[in-house]
Design an enzyme around this catalytic site. Structure first.
Site, mmCIF file in Angstrom:
data_model
loop_
_atom_site.group_PDB
_atom_site.id
_atom_site.type_symbol
_atom_site.label_atom_id
_atom_site.label_comp_id
_atom_site.label_asym_id
_atom_site.label_seq_id
_atom_site.Cartn_x
_atom_site.Cartn_y
_atom_site.Cartn_z
ATOM 1 N N ASP A 92 -19.018 10.520 45.469
ATOM 2 C CA ASP A 92 -18.168 9.826 43.736
ATOM 3 C C ASP A 92 -17.246 8.960 43.705
ATOM 4 O OD1 ASP A 92 -19.092 9.924 41.187
ATOM 5 O OD2 ASP A 92 -16.869 11.221 40.711
ATOM 6 N N ASP A 94 -15.767 7.373 40.420
ATOM 7 C CA ASP A 94 -14.631 8.187 39.477
ATOM 8 C C ASP A 94 -13.914 8.926 39.614
ATOM 9 O OD1 ASP A 94 -15.209 4.898 37.677
ATOM 10 O OD2 ASP A 94 -16.580 5.513 38.904
ATOM 11 N N ASP A 248 -17.004 15.312 41.473
ATOM 12 C CA ASP A 248 -15.978 16.021 39.913
ATOM 13 C C ASP A 248 -17.085 16.570 38.674
ATOM 14 O OD1 ASP A 248 -16.382 13.069 39.493
ATOM 15 O OD2 ASP A 248 -14.342 14.010 37.377
HETATM 16 MG MG LIG Z 1 -16.834 10.796 38.752
#
Ligand SMILES: [Mg+2]
Length: 300
Positions: A92, A94, A248
């Site tokens: 991922d 961001d 996340d």
């Molecule tokens: Mg993220």
């Protein structure tokens, strides 16, 4: 208990500092049966050891609980011995490879950051439909001049510690490296280049040549698309079991669960609960320690 009920697993501990590492060693060796093959991965920061246990997941849960109870800033990963170095790194972007949510920073330039970042937070927790939440937020960026994107990248976006070391070390060892982001290609292209990822996939912000139109190209790259990207890229390395996935947010859940090693990085609670292990105290190079790389093997 007889020996045949015991499996050999590899326990990796990575700590924020030397004091935490010493405390983590004491907690690991206390309950460990037949600890063997102790190896320093990084002096004062990380080690691995083989232990015999009836249940590796339970061993990890117990150790994590003890570390937390004693306030020890260390991350732990317990895996079957063998086949730990993965052939694909899929990440991922961001709040994983970078310290920001690009859409929240763009929203700041549009004067709507507080509203947009609240939606982002809820979407990443899995409380909102990812696609609807993305469409609504992109809609609020309508008429943002295109040069704002570059300004935002230069002024606001920073790589998280270890992001480039992780990608470059795995690439140097023959792994494929890929960013798969629910954010935007404008940023994933630049982050792939800055951190040394070979490939990137993300959503495309539509524009009229001067300003953003407030629309995103369909179909939106969401939770299922991330897992599909993992499966597609892992098809010629023996499948997702030979990949490491890091993220996340709730939209990373499916890819994290499908990967052989799924790591939650300072993640939302639902993601941390579903991942194989978590990074909550250290940096992204811990994903290398979890795979058995020692610091002297890191790419220069
Ligand atoms: Mg993220």
């Amino acid at each position: 208990m007889t020996d045949k009920n015991l499996k050999t697993v590899t326990v990796v501990l990575a700590a924020r500092d030397e004091a935490a590492l010493v405390a983590a060693e004491a907690l690991t060796f206390g309950p460990a049966l037949d600890a063997a093959d102790y190896k320093v991965l990084s002096e004062g920061r990380a080690f691995e050891v083989s232990v015999k246990t009836p249940d590796g997941a339970q061993f990890q849960n117990n150790l994590t609980a003890r570390l937390k109870k004693d306030g020890v800033a260390a991350d732990v990963c317990v895996q079957p011995a063998g086949n730990r170095r993965k052939g694909l790194l899929i990440c991922d972007m961001d709040s994983t490879l970078i310290g920001q949510e690009c859409i929240d920073e763009l929203a700041d330039f549009a004067g709507v950051k507080a509203y947009v970042s609240e939606i982002t937070e809820r979407a990443m927790r899995g409380e909102l439909d990812f696609e609807d939440a993305l469409k609504e937020r992109v809609g609020l960026l309508k008429d943002l001049p295109l040069d704002t994107l570059q300004k935002c990248f230069e002024q606001r976006i920073t790589l998280n510690p270890g992001a480039d070391m992780l990608a470059k070390t795995m690439a140097a060892n023959g792994a494929k490296t890929m960013i798969v982001s629910g954010g935007f290609t404008f940023f994933s292209q630049r982050i792939a280049s800055a951190a040394g990822f070979a490939e990137h996939q993300a959503n495309i912000l539509l524009d009229d040549g001067a300003v953003l139109t407030g629309a995103v190209q369909m179909p939106i790259l969401g939770r299922e698309a991330k897992r599909e990207a993992l499966k597609a890229r892992a098809s010629d390395i023996g499948g997702p079991g030979n990949a490491v996935a890091i993220g996340d947010g709730a939209n990373d859940l499916a890819m994290i669960q499908a990967a052989g090693l799924g790591i939650a990085y300072y993640a939302k609670p639902a993601v941390a609960a579903a991942a194989h292990c978590a990074i909550n105290h250290t940096d992204l190079t811990t994903a290398l320690f979890f795979q058995g790389y020692s610091e002297d093997e890191f790419a220069a």
